[in-house]
Design an enzyme around this catalytic site. Structure first.
Site, mmCIF file in Angstrom:
data_model
loop_
_atom_site.group_PDB
_atom_site.id
_atom_site.type_symbol
_atom_site.label_atom_id
_atom_site.label_comp_id
_atom_site.label_asym_id
_atom_site.label_seq_id
_atom_site.Cartn_x
_atom_site.Cartn_y
_atom_site.Cartn_z
ATOM 1 N N SER A 146 0.835 -1.201 0.000
ATOM 2 C CA SER A 146 0.000 0.000 0.000
ATOM 3 C C SER A 146 0.874 1.256 0.000
ATOM 4 O O SER A 146 1.647 1.454 -0.944
ATOM 5 C CB SER A 146 -0.961 -0.064 1.201
ATOM 6 O OG SER A 146 -2.006 0.844 1.028
ATOM 7 N N ASP A 222 -10.102 -5.580 -3.289
ATOM 8 C CA ASP A 222 -9.488 -4.602 -2.376
ATOM 9 C C ASP A 222 -10.459 -3.434 -2.158
ATOM 10 O O ASP A 222 -10.937 -2.828 -3.120
ATOM 11 C CB ASP A 222 -8.180 -4.103 -3.020
ATOM 12 C CG ASP A 222 -7.313 -3.301 -2.078
ATOM 13 O OD1 ASP A 222 -7.855 -2.436 -1.360
ATOM 14 O OD2 ASP A 222 -6.093 -3.527 -2.080
ATOM 15 N N HIS A 254 -7.447 -5.963 0.912
ATOM 16 C CA HIS A 254 -6.238 -5.166 1.159
ATOM 17 C C HIS A 254 -5.446 -5.658 2.378
ATOM 18 O O HIS A 254 -4.394 -5.120 2.691
ATOM 19 C CB HIS A 254 -6.649 -3.707 1.382
ATOM 20 C CG HIS A 254 -5.541 -2.718 1.197
ATOM 21 N ND1 HIS A 254 -4.905 -2.496 -0.007
ATOM 22 C CD2 HIS A 254 -4.929 -1.869 2.071
ATOM 23 C CE1 HIS A 254 -3.971 -1.568 0.126
ATOM 24 N NE2 HIS A 254 -3.959 -1.170 1.380
#
Ligand SMILES: N[C@@H](CCC(=O)N[C@@H](CSC=O)C(=O)NCC(=O)O)C(=O)O
Length: 277
Positions: A146, A222, A254
């Site tokens: 991320s 996600d 995620h």
């Protein structure tokens, strides 16, 4: 440097260390996994940069990376994601300030005095690791999740020759065009968007690409897909004919359940690029 903890893990040692950082002007904590092979010779090193809200600890305990690193003979470094402390600026939102350093050197108030995560990860921590541990500084690779995937990709493309390979799990792929990016790059670097371009993986991929192999995994379930903008990076990789793979993984979100699922692939990918496989 202080040793906070050392635990045996898959025949190696998972350590946590704290030191004063000149870059960040505060104490910084990092995790370092040394595989069994480090007992006898310097080992290559895989950086793992973490995402928003993380400390050094999240990936260290949730990414399930140590077993793969032990098998490959590769060290894992888990830096914190920002400077921290009562004297360090912060924000009420989870995505700015402490826990959200975005791997840049801030130039703007109130962030500039401490938020120098680029220098910390690119310069200071590598020097410290080289001096203090059985690490081979000439064999490095980098990954992240991320915000950390953004950090991994931007460091790798901005520092040609430093990393043999780069990978990312659900990276913030086009931060100059996302609310995960515009807010932070504006706060840390100011309103002049020309200063942001060096911190956008899609723009860097379009401009120069990466000299080694690239692996990106992204879950198609996600919850942050609209903020991550994976399609922009995938298109830029294709347009550049960048050697590597962009994999859209069906059903994954995620979380660290996603990261840990594909961690073995990523460590093997880096081990191969580092000449270990
Ligand atoms: N609190 C926020 C989202 C926080 C979050 O999901 N953080 C991710 C990284 S997101 C991009 O950088 C993370 O890694 N969390 C730590 C963990 O251990 O899962 C919200 O609720 O929206």
């Amino acid at each position: 440097m202080d040793t906070i903890s050392e635990n045996r893990s898959f025949g190696g040692i998972q350590g946590v260390y704290r030191h004063h950082s000149d870059s960040c002007g505060c104490p910084m904590t990092f995790g370092l996994y040394l595989p069994p092979q480090a007992a006898t010779a310097p080992v290559p090193m895989l950086w793992y940069l973490s995402g928003l809200t993380c400390t050094h600890e999240n990936a260290m305990v949730k990414a399930a990376a140590q077993q793969h690193a032990a098998r490959a003979g590769i060290a894992l470094v888990f830096p914190d994601t920002s400077p921290r402390g009562e004297d360090v600026a912060d924000d009420k939102d989870y995505d700015l300030g402490q826990g959200a350093g975005f791997y840049v050197n801030a130039t703007q108030a109130p962030w500039a005095p401490h938020f120098r995560m680029w220098d910390y990860v690119a310069e200071e921590l590598p020097r410290l690791l080289d001096n203090a541990f059985m690490i081979d500084p000439d064999r490095q690779a980098i990954t992240g999740h991320s915000m950390g995937g953004h950090g991994a990709l931007t460091l790798a493309m901005n520092l040609p020759g430093r990393f043999a390979s780069v990978s990312a799990f659900a990276p913030i792929a086009h931060p100059t065009q996302s609310d995960w990016g515009r807010k932070q790059l504006g706060a840390y670097l100011g309103d002049d968007e020309s200063a942001w371009a060096a911190h956008d993986a899609t723009l860097l991929m379009r401009e120069s690409g990466f000299g080694g192999p690239v692996l990106v995994d992204q879950g198609n379930e996600d919850q942050f897909l609209d903020l991550l903008k994976p399609e922009a990076l995938a298109e830029a990789m294709a347009a550049r004919r960048q050697p590597g793979q962009f994999r859209m993984q069906k059903g994954y979100d995620h979380s660290y359940f996603f990261v840990s699922t594909f961690m073995g692939d990523h460590v093997a990918f880096h081990a191969d690029a580092l000449g270990l496989a």
